[in-house]
Structure formats: C-alpha cells, structure tokens
Design an enzyme around this catalytic site. Sequence first.
Site, short mmCIF file in Angstrom:
data_model
loop_
_atom_site.label_atom_id
_atom_site.label_comp_id
_atom_site.label_asym_id
_atom_site.label_seq_id
_atom_site.Cartn_x
_atom_site.Cartn_y
_atom_site.Cartn_z
N ARG A 207 -6.03 27.75 -0.22
CA ARG A 207 -6.78 28.18 0.95
C ARG A 207 -7.35 26.88 1.54
O ARG A 207 -8.08 26.15 0.87
CB ARG A 207 -7.88 29.14 0.53
N ASP A 209 -9.64 24.83 3.50
CA ASP A 209 -10.98 24.93 4.07
C ASP A 209 -11.06 24.17 5.40
O ASP A 209 -10.57 23.04 5.51
CB ASP A 209 -11.99 24.33 3.07
N GLU A 251 -8.27 28.49 6.82
CA GLU A 251 -9.44 28.92 7.54
C GLU A 251 -9.39 28.18 8.87
O GLU A 251 -9.61 26.98 8.92
CB GLU A 251 -10.71 28.54 6.78
N HIS A 316 -16.96 35.48 2.10
CA HIS A 316 -18.15 34.97 1.42
C HIS A 316 -19.13 34.32 2.39
O HIS A 316 -20.21 33.91 2.00
CB HIS A 316 -17.73 33.95 0.36
N ASP A 317 -18.72 34.18 3.65
CA ASP A 317 -19.60 33.57 4.66
C ASP A 317 -20.25 34.68 5.49
O ASP A 317 -20.13 35.86 5.19
CB ASP A 317 -18.79 32.63 5.56
C1 NOJ Z 1 -15.99 27.04 5.02
C2 NOJ Z 1 -16.48 27.78 3.83
O1 NOJ Z 1 -15.97 29.09 3.88
C3 NOJ Z 1 -17.99 27.75 3.86
O2 NOJ Z 1 -18.53 28.57 2.86
C4 NOJ Z 1 -18.46 26.33 3.74
O3 NOJ Z 1 -19.85 26.26 3.90
C5 NOJ Z 1 -17.79 25.44 4.79
N1 NOJ Z 1 -16.39 25.67 4.91
C6 NOJ Z 1 -17.98 24.00 4.45
O4 NOJ Z 1 -17.11 23.67 3.39
#
Ligand code: NOJ
Length: 554
Positions: A207, A209, A251, A316-317
């Site tokens: 995944r 980031d 992402e 999770h965000d």
């Molecule tokens: C995306 C992640 O999903 C998030 O949780 C994180 O704070 C930021 N990237 C920085 O790595």
Amino acid sequence: MEQHWGGQAMSGRWYEQAIVYSLDVETFQDGDGDGVGDFAGLTGRLDYLAGLGVTCLWLLPFYPSPNRDNGYDVTDYYGVDPRLGTLGDFVVFMQEARERGIRVLVDLVVNHTSDQHPWFQAARRDRHSRYRDYYVWTDEPPQDTRAKLVFPTVEDSLWEYDDAAGAYYLHRFYTHQPDLNIANPAVREEIRRIVGFWLELGVSGFRVDAAPYLIEQLGITDAPIDDPHRVLRELRAFLAAQRGDAILLAESDVPPDELRSFFGDGDEMHLLFNFIVNAHLFLAFARERAAPIAASLRALPAIPPGGQWANFVRNHDELDLERLGDAEREEVFRAFAPDKDMRIFGRGIRRRLPPMVGGDPRRVALAYSLLFTLPGTPVLRYGEEIGMGDDLSLDGRTSVRTPMQWSGEAGGGFSTAPPDRFVRPVIAGGEYGYERVNVARQRRAPDSLLNRIERLIRARKECPEFGRGAWRVLETGEPAVFAQESRWKGGRALALHNLAGDECTVSLDRQDLGEGPLVELLGDRDYEAAPDDAGGIRLGAYGYRWFRVGAMRH
Ligand code: NOJ
C-alpha cells in the site's frame, strides 16, 4: 442461456477479486499479555480471518518507529517494531497466512521518514554527509505554503528550521516527518531495496502511502525529474521483475481528473483507493438518495486493463470529505458529525460508521452490502465486521484506532494485561463497549453483523462480475434506490440498495435486463415474494437484495 459457472479462468489478476482486510498489528491481538498487539497474536487469529472469507491482509506500518503518527514515521525500513515481535515472528506469520491462502500487503511509507531515522540524523549533522541530499532543504522557505498543508489545524508550515542542519527541511505531514528527496537517485535505490526486501519475505505487494506527495517535487530545485510519474513506472517495473503477481495499491486522494495518471498506461499503480466514491457514499447516506453514488461512479476516469478501484467505507484516517462541494460537506457534517469535536482538519470526520448512523443495524449492513457490490475490490477494516464504535475522548484520528473487541471478557479479549498497560484503551461500557460489541457474541447470533458480513463476502466471491465487470446504473423510478448491474464473462449480477428508511417497490425494465429469471442471492431479510413479471421488486427500509440474472446451478 447465458451461464456463469463452467470453470472459466479468472483474469489471472488476483487483486481484482480479492477481499482485503486492513489491520494494525498493535491493536489487533496481544499474544504475550503485555498490552500491545503483536505478530504472535495476529497469527493466532488467522483462522478467524480465513473463516470470515478474507483473502488479503493489508498491514499498517509495523516497523520500528517513535510512533508519533501511528507508525507512519519509520526509523528502520527493514525491521519489526520490537513491541510487536521480531522479524522471525513476521516470517512465521507469513508462513501461516500462506497456509491459509491469505496474501499480505504491507505499507510502503517512503514519502518521508521519521526525524529519528539515521538518515535524517546524519543529514542534519553534516552538510557533506551522503544522506544530506536524501531530504529537501532550503535556506529561505517560500512564504505562504499554508494552502498545501495536509494537517492544517496541527501544523502551520511545510518547512521547519533545524538548528543542527542550519537550514529548513520540507515536511508535507508532521514536523517530525521530513520528506525524502525523490529526485535523488540514491533515494530511489533505497526504495527499491526496501521493496525487494519485503517481497523476498513473501508479501504480495504494497500500500503506497501518500503517492501524490511521494512524486511531487515541491522545493526540489536541484535536478528535478522531468516526468515524476517515471518514479512510479520504475517502481512498478522493479516490482514486476521481482515478483510478477505483486501489486501496488496507492493512497492517491486527488481530484478525479488527476486519478488516471496514477494508473498510467497500466504501468503504474494496480489499484487506487476510491476516495471519490467514498465521500459520495456518505453524501448519499446523509440524503438517503442514490444519485450521489451514481454521479461519483460516473465521475471516475476509465482505467486501463489491469487497473482497479479499491473501495472502502472507513479507513484508519478521518472520513475525508475534501472531494465534496462546500455545501455538500456541510450536509454530511450536519448529518453525521453534528459536534465540532467529531470533525478534524476542517475536512473530515473522526468517527466510525455505526455511531454516525445512530447505531441503526440496517444502515450499517446496507453500507457493507454496497461495499461488496460496487465496481472494484472491497477493503474492510478490522472491527467493521462487528460494528465497532469510536472513542472521541482520544486525540485526533486515534478515536477510530481502538483495540479489536473479541469477547466480553475483561480487556475485550484483546489482551490479558491490566487495562492501564493497554497500548490504547479498549472501548468499554455503553452501546459500543466490548461487553456488547464483540466477535464471540456475534458468532452465536445468526443475524449479527459478523454473520451477515461473512455471507456478503461469500456471495461477493460468487459474483466476480462486481469485481471487474462492466457496470451500469439502472433506472428504477425510485430516487432512494441504487440499482446496479454488472456483467463479466457471460455472467450478470444485479444489486439493489434502498438508501431510505421507507419500504418501496421498484420496477426494472425486464427487457433491458435480458433473458432469464432473477435468482435471489441474498438480501437484508428473507423476501418471500420473488420479483413479479412486471419487474416489481420489494425492498425493506434500508434494504438490499442481490440477484443473478439468468439461471444458476444450486
Ligand atoms: C497517510 C496515512 O494514511 C496517515 O495515517 C498518515 O498520517 C499520513 N499518510 C502520513 O504518513
């Protein structure tokens, strides 16, 4: 008559039909009683995950880290956070997952490192260190970069002055996460080494980031790359050369017209998280109308062969509503985050789904039925299968990162440690406490969310049309109903979802649907009446029904 069975080969692209489940090792299951989830605990839960029907796990970062951003601040890309186990425990976990046919994706967090990473420590201390150019420095930061802040209410600049370095460094995210300099070939070489390492340990992909920030060249003045997407193409080519079936799941939370570029010509990312549909799902839930879902699906770019969307309900965000218009975002805020404290970063909601919909089990089940029928690959998050709630007393996004609730025993079955040693408090008491919401209890209740989700996953696997088929939205004459037909390799599947709290009967144009009966696959309840010849299909309040078009072997 068209038939779906008959042993046709799948496309060979496993990720198009995967059931992905994401979890944080630290909050899933504690195996040694120290209050922190670990690989031993997770390994012991693989049979649960296999039984649920999960085919692929996405592990959030588990690397050594000061943990100031839930592990997205890495200090060593080649290890396991000692609180979670050892590399040996990781390998045992991988072997056991493979035994059960479960693939594993890991997080590739290389837009930035932790400021504690040895690279950054060396870079700040010595201008002449080979690591200096691993990061992005400036003597004079540009003014007014506020608009580009990712965490606008927490940070106030993209640049931080470092005394030891005598210069400012770029950080897209938190101050303690200096951005790597992607234009530096040595950094790209490091990334390949990291990718190669985890592939060698058996992972099926990554995944990625913050993919858009990874390739952006903000602040890079010294020899920027002409075409930043080249970075992703090179990564893909490297991955494919190491392991042909490995994938990149990015992402990439960007506007619709920028999405396509991340798929490239089928030579960049395999999957992109579907942030556009995600935000519009919640608009549709708030309005109890189907139109936003249909509109968001239509807004997506066409994707190249081998490209795929990764759909999700929550991650999770925060629930990110940035892709909605201002008035639309307000509507969702009013419906699902009436208190200011439920909102975050001015754009999102820090809650899990069930509390947002007042705990209505019909609305929760509806959301997951949609997840498993929307075009793309579904991504579940731990705890969603039992309808876990959130803990708004915890800071920021931590509210949705509480430990998994396995049973009604003290500690929710997550850990036997005294609760004050838990990595994070388990939700206790009230509607979403572990005493009421837990796996053990839901196993015993045939109509629990857990059992429903297990059935949804089974049905989804029997309907590969939803994974990669050509889809269209059908007219029903009922604005609350989202009706979608998907076709793939001679099979046709149909899903109807009633987003409103009133029962209704919808009519579909039978001619439009083609020959053959509608065979009911599953629904939110047992609908006695089969659809009549005129196409009248009943749907309960927040009800859903899945059909196969054409006969099916039983
Ligand atoms: C995306 C992640 O999903 C998030 O949780 C994180 O704070 C930021 N990237 C920085 O790595």
